[in-house]
Scaffold this motif. Structure first.
Motif, PDB file in Angstrom:
ATOM      1  N   LEU A  21       2.043  -2.876  14.071  1.00  0.00           N
ATOM      2  CA  LEU A  21       1.261  -2.247  13.003  1.00  0.00           C
ATOM      3  C   LEU A  21       1.572  -2.885  11.653  1.00  0.00           C
ATOM      4  CD1 LEU A  21       1.630   1.487  14.107  1.00  0.00           C
ATOM      5  CD2 LEU A  21      -0.488   0.149  14.128  1.00  0.00           C
ATOM      6  N   LEU A  22       2.840  -3.179  11.422  1.00  0.00           N
ATOM      7  CA  LEU A  22       3.249  -3.800  10.161  1.00  0.00           C
ATOM      8  C   LEU A  22       2.544  -5.141   9.953  1.00  0.00           C
ATOM      9  CD1 LEU A  22       5.287  -3.708   7.712  1.00  0.00           C
ATOM     10  CD2 LEU A  22       6.848  -5.011   9.182  1.00  0.00           C
ATOM     11  N   GLU A  27      -1.907  -8.087   6.937  1.00  0.00           N
ATOM     12  CA  GLU A  27      -2.968  -9.073   6.744  1.00  0.00           C
ATOM     13  C   GLU A  27      -3.972  -8.624   5.689  1.00  0.00           C
ATOM     14  OE1 GLU A  27      -4.731  -9.974  10.500  1.00  0.00           O
ATOM     15  OE2 GLU A  27      -2.908 -10.882  11.323  1.00  0.00           O
ATOM     16  N   LYS A  28      -4.035  -7.324   5.454  1.00  0.00           N
ATOM     17  CA  LYS A  28      -5.007  -6.812   4.479  1.00  0.00           C
ATOM     18  C   LYS A  28      -4.365  -6.183   3.245  1.00  0.00           C
ATOM     19  CE  LYS A  28      -5.594  -2.805   7.564  1.00  0.00           C
ATOM     20  NZ  LYS A  28      -6.537  -2.069   8.422  1.00  0.00           N
ATOM     21  N   LEU A  96       1.067   4.643   1.915  1.00  0.00           N
ATOM     22  CA  LEU A  96       1.172   5.872   2.697  1.00  0.00           C
ATOM     23  C   LEU A  96       0.102   5.943   3.775  1.00  0.00           C
ATOM     24  CD1 LEU A  96       2.087   8.405  -0.126  1.00  0.00           C
ATOM     25  CD2 LEU A  96       3.612   7.166   1.408  1.00  0.00           C
ATOM     26  N   ASN A  97      -1.066   5.351   3.527  1.00  0.00           N
ATOM     27  CA  ASN A  97      -2.080   5.268   4.582  1.00  0.00           C
ATOM     28  C   ASN A  97      -1.540   4.491   5.775  1.00  0.00           C
ATOM     29  OD1 ASN A  97      -3.976   6.675   3.068  1.00  0.00           O
ATOM     30  ND2 ASN A  97      -4.910   4.822   2.223  1.00  0.00           N
ATOM     31  N   PHE A  98      -0.849   3.389   5.482  1.00  0.00           N
ATOM     32  CA  PHE A  98      -0.196   2.620   6.551  1.00  0.00           C
ATOM     33  C   PHE A  98       0.837   3.481   7.269  1.00  0.00           C
ATOM     34  CE2 PHE A  98       3.818   0.285   7.348  1.00  0.00           C
ATOM     35  CZ  PHE A  98       3.447  -0.339   8.548  1.00  0.00           C
ATOM     36  N   LEU A  99       1.678   4.170   6.515  1.00  0.00           N
ATOM     37  CA  LEU A  99       2.738   4.963   7.134  1.00  0.00           C
ATOM     38  C   LEU A  99       2.194   6.150   7.915  1.00  0.00           C
ATOM     39  CD1 LEU A  99       5.406   4.820   4.308  1.00  0.00           C
ATOM     40  CD2 LEU A  99       5.528   3.757   6.565  1.00  0.00           C
TER      41      LEU A  99
END
Length: 228
Positions: A21-22, A27-28, A96-99
């Motif tokens: 996921l990281l 990439e974006k 936070l969206n990533f997390l």
């Protein structure tokens, strides 16, 4: 080359999912400059795991990661200790969206995210001196970090700063801040990261008395004008 599964015996599948996921999200958006599997495993995962070798976290302890970034150390702590109650605080919502994606897909049910500036929410009743531990990694100099983090820590709790190879000058400059903010330096622990020649430090500060209400000061004073 060593992979995550070579280097990490427990929870390797969760770490690999986190790594996937990281790199996908990186990439974006800018989450980390470290992207190859070996480097992420050592410089992020194993580095953050070291906190458990040197600091005792009681069962069910509450932890806030101030300026959590891409989830270091909080996501690693959550994988290693699912009993901990972990809050990931950051001022940048896209991190936070990533997390939140990591929390859902790894999964990390013992984590929650909080979109806030550290110096603002440390003054809110529901967060002021409510956590057993505050942790922070690669955010700011120690004097500034103490002001950003100590307001979240209960009296008797601890602030643990994950620092690089040299901290002596930072500690010297932070002596006044630590004392004014209700803290007491408990120790500086030097550790090596397995399979690398890197040595980092943990700075452990105990909260020995309540922090004065005038702290933390409003942004940008904790960063621009650290207590000296």
């Amino acid at each position: 080359m060593n992979t995550i599964k070579d280097l990490i015996s427990n929870n390797a599948d969760k770490y690999y999912k986190f790594y996937s996921l990281l790199t996908e999200w990186n990439e974006k958006m800018n989450l980390t400059a470290i992207t190859d599997e070996y480097s992420v495993a050592t410089k992020h995962f194993l580095d953050c795991m070291a906190i458990f070798d040197h600091v005792e976290f009681k069962e069910g302890a509450s932890v806030i990661d101030v300026g959590c970034g891409a989830g270091f150390p909080s996501a690693v702590m959550a994988i290693e200790r699912p009993d901990l109650k972990i809050t990931m605080l950051d001022s940048l919502n896209k991190r936070l969206n990533f997390l939140n994606c990591v929390i859902e897909e790894v999964p990390l049910p013992n984590c929650s995210t909080l979109h806030a500036r550290a110096e603002e929410f440390a003054n809110k009743k529901e967060y002021r001196e409510k956590f057993d531990f505050a942790v922070s990694r690669a955010v700011a100099n120690l004097a500034s970090l103490c002001e950003l983090c100590m307001g979240y820590v209960k009296v008797g709790g601890y602030f643990v700063a994950l620092k690089g190879p040299s901290v002596s000058e930072e500690i010297k400059m932070a002596e006044t801040a630590i004392k004014k903010l209700g803290g007491e330096l408990q120790g500086v622990i030097n550790y090596s990261i397995p399979t690398t020649d890197l040595c980092h430090n943990l700075v452990v500060i105990k909260k020995v008395k309540p922090m004065e209400k005038k702290y933390p000061r409003k942004s940008p004073k904790p960063i621009k004008e650290p207590i000296m």
